[in-house]
Design a protein around this motif. Structure first.
Motif, PDB file in Angstrom:
ATOM      1  N   LEU A   1       0.827  -1.204   0.000  1.00 15.40           N
ATOM      2  CA  LEU A   1       0.000   0.000   0.000  1.00 15.40           C
ATOM      3  C   LEU A   1       0.864   1.259   0.000  1.00 15.40           C
ATOM      4  N   LEU A   2       2.143   1.124   0.371  1.00 14.88           N
ATOM      5  CA  LEU A   2       3.024   2.268   0.564  1.00 14.88           C
ATOM      6  C   LEU A   2       3.768   2.632  -0.718  1.00 14.88           C
ATOM      7  N   ASN A   3       4.393   3.802  -0.677  1.00 20.17           N
ATOM      8  CA  ASN A   3       5.177   4.313  -1.807  1.00 20.17           C
ATOM      9  C   ASN A   3       6.616   4.565  -1.373  1.00 20.17           C
ATOM     10  N   PRO A   4       7.561   4.589  -2.336  1.00 22.96           N
ATOM     11  CA  PRO A   4       8.942   4.934  -1.992  1.00 22.96           C
ATOM     12  C   PRO A   4       8.999   6.257  -1.230  1.00 22.96           C
ATOM     13  N   GLY A   5       9.768   6.259  -0.152  1.00 23.48           N
ATOM     14  CA  GLY A   5       9.874   7.436   0.697  1.00 23.48           C
ATOM     15  C   GLY A   5       8.990   7.378   1.922  1.00 23.48           C
ATOM     16  N   ASP A   6       7.980   6.510   1.917  1.00 22.63           N
ATOM     17  CA  ASP A   6       7.123   6.360   3.087  1.00 22.63           C
ATOM     18  C   ASP A   6       7.881   5.689   4.229  1.00 22.63           C
ATOM     19  N   GLU A   7       7.409   5.910   5.456  1.00 24.61           N
ATOM     20  CA  GLU A   7       8.073   5.359   6.636  1.00 24.61           C
ATOM     21  C   GLU A   7       7.092   4.552   7.479  1.00 24.61           C
ATOM     22  N   VAL A   8       7.634   3.505   8.110  1.00 23.15           N
ATOM     23  CA  VAL A   8       6.862   2.596   8.953  1.00 23.15           C
ATOM     24  C   VAL A   8       7.517   2.555  10.327  1.00 23.15           C
ATOM     25  N   ILE A   9       6.704   2.609  11.374  1.00 23.91           N
ATOM     26  CA  ILE A   9       7.209   2.440  12.732  1.00 23.91           C
ATOM     27  C   ILE A   9       6.706   1.098  13.242  1.00 23.91           C
ATOM     28  N   THR A  10       7.636   0.293  13.727  1.00 21.24           N
ATOM     29  CA  THR A  10       7.278  -1.041  14.200  1.00 21.24           C
ATOM     30  C   THR A  10       8.141  -1.419  15.398  1.00 21.24           C
ATOM     31  N   SER A  11       7.928  -2.614  15.900  1.00 19.68           N
ATOM     32  CA  SER A  11       8.553  -3.038  17.151  1.00 19.68           C
ATOM     33  C   SER A  11       9.995  -3.486  16.945  1.00 19.68           C
TER      34      SER A  11
ATOM     35  N   ASN B   1      -2.456  11.827  13.290  1.00 20.40           N
ATOM     36  CA  ASN B   1      -1.371  12.034  12.333  1.00 20.40           C
ATOM     37  C   ASN B   1      -1.636  11.376  10.976  1.00 20.40           C
ATOM     38  N   ASN B   2      -2.865  10.921  10.749  1.00 20.97           N
ATOM     39  CA  ASN B   2      -3.248  10.304   9.472  1.00 20.97           C
ATOM     40  C   ASN B   2      -2.348   9.115   9.126  1.00 20.97           C
ATOM     41  N   ILE B   3      -2.168   8.229  10.111  1.00 23.87           N
ATOM     42  CA  ILE B   3      -1.315   7.047   9.963  1.00 23.87           C
ATOM     43  C   ILE B   3      -2.187   5.794  10.051  1.00 23.87           C
ATOM     44  N   LEU B   4      -1.943   4.834   9.181  1.00 26.13           N
ATOM     45  CA  LEU B   4      -2.642   3.561   9.255  1.00 26.13           C
ATOM     46  C   LEU B   4      -2.079   2.716  10.395  1.00 26.13           C
ATOM     47  N   VAL B   5      -2.942   1.936  11.019  1.00 30.71           N
ATOM     48  CA  VAL B   5      -2.510   1.003  12.067  1.00 30.71           C
ATOM     49  C   VAL B   5      -2.871  -0.410  11.635  1.00 30.71           C
TER      50      VAL B   5
ATOM     51  N   ASN C   1       6.803  11.783  11.382  1.00 29.17           N
ATOM     52  CA  ASN C   1       6.919  12.958  10.522  1.00 29.17           C
ATOM     53  C   ASN C   1       5.901  12.824   9.394  1.00 29.17           C
ATOM     54  N   ASN C   2       5.930  13.722   8.430  1.00 28.60           N
ATOM     55  CA  ASN C   2       4.904  13.690   7.388  1.00 28.60           C
ATOM     56  C   ASN C   2       5.063  12.527   6.415  1.00 28.60           C
ATOM     57  N   LYS C   3       6.141  11.759   6.565  1.00 29.99           N
ATOM     58  CA  LYS C   3       6.331  10.568   5.733  1.00 29.99           C
ATOM     59  C   LYS C   3       5.866   9.288   6.431  1.00 29.99           C
ATOM     60  N   THR C   4       5.507   9.404   7.719  1.00 31.29           N
ATOM     61  CA  THR C   4       5.077   8.228   8.477  1.00 31.29           C
ATOM     62  C   THR C   4       3.679   7.820   8.020  1.00 31.29           C
ATOM     63  N   LYS C   5       3.553   6.608   7.492  1.00 28.99           N
ATOM     64  CA  LYS C   5       2.282   6.162   6.915  1.00 28.99           C
ATOM     65  C   LYS C   5       1.679   4.947   7.621  1.00 28.99           C
ATOM     66  N   LEU C   6       2.496   4.229   8.421  1.00 28.43           N
ATOM     67  CA  LEU C   6       1.989   2.976   8.987  1.00 28.43           C
ATOM     68  C   LEU C   6       2.637   2.681  10.329  1.00 28.43           C
ATOM     69  N   PHE C   7       1.802   2.284  11.308  1.00 23.87           N
ATOM     70  CA  PHE C   7       2.269   1.606  12.513  1.00 23.87           C
ATOM     71  C   PHE C   7       2.002   0.111  12.289  1.00 23.87           C
ATOM     72  N   TRP C   8       3.051  -0.698  12.371  1.00 10.78           N
ATOM     73  CA  TRP C   8       2.884  -2.153  12.290  1.00 10.78           C
ATOM     74  C   TRP C   8       3.112  -2.706  13.692  1.00 10.78           C
ATOM     75  N   LEU C   9       2.035  -3.200  14.315  1.00  8.86           N
ATOM     76  CA  LEU C   9       2.100  -3.637  15.706  1.00  8.86           C
ATOM     77  C   LEU C   9       1.943  -5.150  15.807  1.00  8.86           C
TER      78      LEU C   9
ATOM     79  N   LYS D   1      11.218   3.195   4.446  1.00  8.60           N
ATOM     80  CA  LYS D   1      12.074   3.243   5.642  1.00  8.60           C
ATOM     81  C   LYS D   1      11.326   2.666   6.833  1.00  8.60           C
ATOM     82  N   PHE D   2      12.016   1.811   7.596  1.00  7.94           N
ATOM     83  CA  PHE D   2      11.417   1.163   8.764  1.00  7.94           C
ATOM     84  C   PHE D   2      12.161   1.595  10.025  1.00  7.94           C
TER      85      PHE D   2
END
Length: 381
Positions: free
Chosen positions: A84-94, A163-167, A132-140, A115-116
């Motif tokens: 679902l993501l695009n180049p430059g998007d960022e993911v925050i995970t565990s 922050n308009n981020i998918l979870v 930041n504005n590139k953060t698109k997903l929290f993967w939990l 970026k992860f």
């Protein structure tokens, strides 16, 4: 409708052509059409299959969702979410993520410019400096694999909405019997259906469950276009497994508690990781978002020796030394060399996943027999 009733009935109806109470296995690759582009909802089995559709309806009901999409493996389902993501998007995970997810994120998707950030998610505030504005997903994941850390789903969904981020929540360890992330605000729930949902160690499958129709259409397009779909035989097996999910999970939870309590008192055991203990980190959050604490746990020995851990793992008789989890039989594994071998050692150690850690998937056998097996194996180390 109560969960046990949903497990038996939701999404499933007798076959209209025969009255068969179990959904038939529609073992076909294509469907005859009445005229070009005129068909009964089925044209080619990669796009849709009646057995798979029934399973998807059942899974959606179990997670209190509107839509479910099945894939040929849990990693196939995870792969679809990242697409679902695009180049430059960022993911925050565990930072104590399942090794297969870590491997996919680092070795497959990073080279495409995604970026992860791997960080401690046991406190939701830890992620705020990374957003930041590139953060698109929290993967939990919660509980996490294999350290059983608990992540506060509601806290993360609150941050995400601002922050308009998918979870997306990997709910494999808990199963829908214990936890429903959509009810806590998550956008996507992922399951390795291979585990508790199938429940009999005879299927490889993954699934995504969600409520948003636009997001569903995007993921269904990825499923059909990229083709990681399960076959009808596997779909049938999971439908059968789901009918006893509530019965199996009840026994997994009872046995998990008995084994965890036994290990915690054993003089040769160091630390036991199981969220049902009052001193487990985020135990109160686990109590709030889970209905019970499951049948997964891990532990170390007081003599933190890889050799002694290996000795224990080859000395058990009822537990089988194997990867995977969630089946009716009890399994023992060594995350550092098995499920999490793809994570660099220094990263594993920083998150607490030491070389001597042992993971147990507690099955539905008699708990007294399981404890006796661990007792005799511990006596040899």
């Amino acid at each position: 409708m109560k969960f046990g009733t949903k497990a038996v009935h939701a999404g499933v109806a007798p076959d209209p052509s025969t009255g068969a109470i179990m959904t038939p296995i529609f073992q076909t690759s294509t469907y005859v059409q009445e005229a070009p582009a005129k068909h009964k909802g089925y044209a080619y089995a990669r796009g849709a299959n009646p057995t798979r559709n029934t399973l998807q309806q059942s899974l959606a009901a179990l997670e209190n969702g509107k839509f479910a999409i099945c894939f040929s493996s849990g990693m196939g389902a995870t792969d679809a979410v990242i697409k679902l993501l695009n180049p430059g998007d960022e993911v925050i995970t565990s930072n104590d993520l399942y090794g297969g997810s870590y491997r996919m994120f680092k070795r497959v998707f990073e080279k495409y410019g995604i970026k992860f950030h791997f960080t401690d998610l046991t406190h939701a505030d830890n992620v705020k400096p990374l957003i930041n504005n590139k953060t698109k997903l929290f993967w939990l994941e919660t509980p996490t694999n294999p350290l059983m850390n608990i992540v506060d789903i509601k806290a993360f969904t609150d941050i995400a909405k601002k922050n308009n981020i998918l979870v997306a929540v990997d709910n494999t360890f808990a199963s829908p019997y214990l936890q429903n992330p959509l009810d806590l605000g998550a956008d996507i729930v992922m399951h390795s259906v291979t585990k508790y949902l199938g429940g009999h160690s005879d299927v490889i499958m993954g699934a995504l469950v969600l409520n948003d129709e636009k997001l569903y259409q995007e993921l269904a397009f990825i499923q059909n276009s990229c083709g990681a779909v399960p076959g009808p035989q596997d779909s049938f097996l999971v439908l059968r497994g789901i009918k006893t999910l509530h019965l199996r999970m009840e026994r997994h939870c009872i046995n998990g508690r008995k084994v965890a309590e036994y290990l915690k008192k054993h003089p040769k055991v160091g630390k036991v990781y199981w969220p049902g203990f009052s001193d487990h980190p985020n135990h109160e959050i686990a109590k709030k978002q889970m209905r019970d604490f499951g049948g997964m746990l891990s532990f170390t020995l007081k003599d933190d020796s890889v050799e002694k851990a290996n000795k224990l793992m080859v000395s058990v008789e009822l537990f089988s030394l194997a990867e995977s989890l969630g089946g009716v039989e009890s399994l023992i594994s060594h995350p550092a060399s098995m499920t999490h071998a793809s994570i660099p050692k220094e990263e594993r150690i920083k998150s607490g996943l030491v070389d001597s850690l042992i993971r147990l998937s507690i099955g539905v056998e008699d708990h007294e027999d399981l404890i006796a097996d661990l007792e005799q194996a511990l006596g040899k180390v």
